[in-house]
Scaffold this active site. Structure first.
Site, short mmCIF file in Angstrom:
data_model
loop_
_atom_site.label_atom_id
_atom_site.label_comp_id
_atom_site.label_asym_id
_atom_site.label_seq_id
_atom_site.Cartn_x
_atom_site.Cartn_y
_atom_site.Cartn_z
N GLU A 113 46.86 -11.54 19.01
CA GLU A 113 47.05 -10.10 18.85
C GLU A 113 48.47 -9.70 19.20
O GLU A 113 49.08 -8.84 18.54
CB GLU A 113 46.04 -9.34 19.71
CG GLU A 113 44.61 -9.51 19.26
CD GLU A 113 43.63 -8.64 20.03
OE1 GLU A 113 43.24 -7.59 19.51
OE2 GLU A 113 43.27 -9.03 21.16
N GLU A 133 36.88 -14.24 20.20
CA GLU A 133 36.24 -13.18 20.99
C GLU A 133 34.73 -13.07 20.74
O GLU A 133 33.96 -12.82 21.67
CB GLU A 133 36.92 -11.83 20.73
CG GLU A 133 38.25 -11.65 21.44
CD GLU A 133 39.41 -12.24 20.67
OE1 GLU A 133 40.56 -12.00 21.08
OE2 GLU A 133 39.18 -12.95 19.66
#
Length: 251
Positions: A113, A133
């Site tokens: 990210e 995730e």
């Protein structure tokens, strides 16, 4: 506790993610240090390019340090981890000068990210990318999904996030996740060549050109103001003079 190792060479600021033993997992200290360095870079017009990387030949980042965020209460996690991280990553994405994420090893989760906030991503053939995730009952909370979708398209972004699958450097380049995937032995040389090109252009023009692409600008207002500011700047004079003299402009 991790840290950000800072190196400055002429017009280039290099920030090295360092959290030994955790593959540069991002903790709160690292986020705070990164925030401070971004503020410095934004205010120092002599910084013409920023390079974010891991240790040479090693991981970029394994993601957000789960030992930091797992003990947090839900409200604290949403406010102090996700909220703060998103504000910080937005500042990185909109930084005045061009930015490069230099990725040699694994680049997972929150580390991916973070890399997606850079203007350009240069990978070695050994680089690997993944959003794990969903295997932890979480989501990429630092806007990684939407940023990835803007680069590679909705279908591929959904594939990467929903399957939690690993992406190799060649696939990342084919998708448009990275701008280039270099041979390991030429990585430093190729990275330096890109940095050199970025620091040779007009810094004022680079900042405004980036703002036009990255920022949520109203074109009707932005372009007249931007071109007016540039046309009256020393950079325009240098560039036009070099054009007429048939020489390379030196800004």
């Amino acid at each position: 506790m991790g840290q950000i190792i800072v190196q400055r060479s002429a017009h280039v600021l290099t920030l090295e993610l360092s959290n030994p033993g955790k593959a540069n997992a991002l903790d709160r200290d690292m986020l705070a240090q990164l925030d401070a360095q971004l503020a410095h870079a934004h205010g120092d017009e002599n910084v013409r390019a920023l390079v974010l990387r891991g240790q040479r030949g090693g991981a970029f980042s394994s993601g957000a340090d789960i030992r930091e965020w797992a003990p947090m209460r839900p409200e604290e996690f949403a406010r102090d981890w996700i909220g703060y991280g998103n504000a910080l990553f937005d500042r990185f994405e909109s930084l005045r000068c061009p930015t490069i994420a230099a990725i040699e090893g694994l680049c997972f989760g929150g580390g991916l990210e973070l890399a997606l906030c850079a203007d350009l991503r240069v990978a070695s053939r050994a680089a690997r990318f993944r959003f794990p995730e969903l295997t932890l009952g979480a989501i990429p909370g630092w806007h990684g999904g939407p940023r990835l979708a803007r680069l590679v398209g909705r279908g591929r972004a959904l594939e990467a996030v929903l399957t939690a699958g690993e992406i190799d450097a060649g696939t990342a380049q084919a998708w448009g996740l990275v701008n280039s995937a270099c041979a390991t032995e030429s990585f430093e040389r190729d990275l330096q060549a890109l940095v050199d090109r970025l620091t040779r252009v007009s810094p004022r023009a680079a900042a405004l050109a980036k703002a036009a692409i990255v920022g949520a600008q109203d074109p009707a207002a932005f372009y007249p103001a931007a071109t007016l500011a540039l046309r009256g700047s020393p950079d325009a004079e240098i560039g036009i003079r070099a054009f007429y003299n048939k020489t390379a402009a030196v800004f």
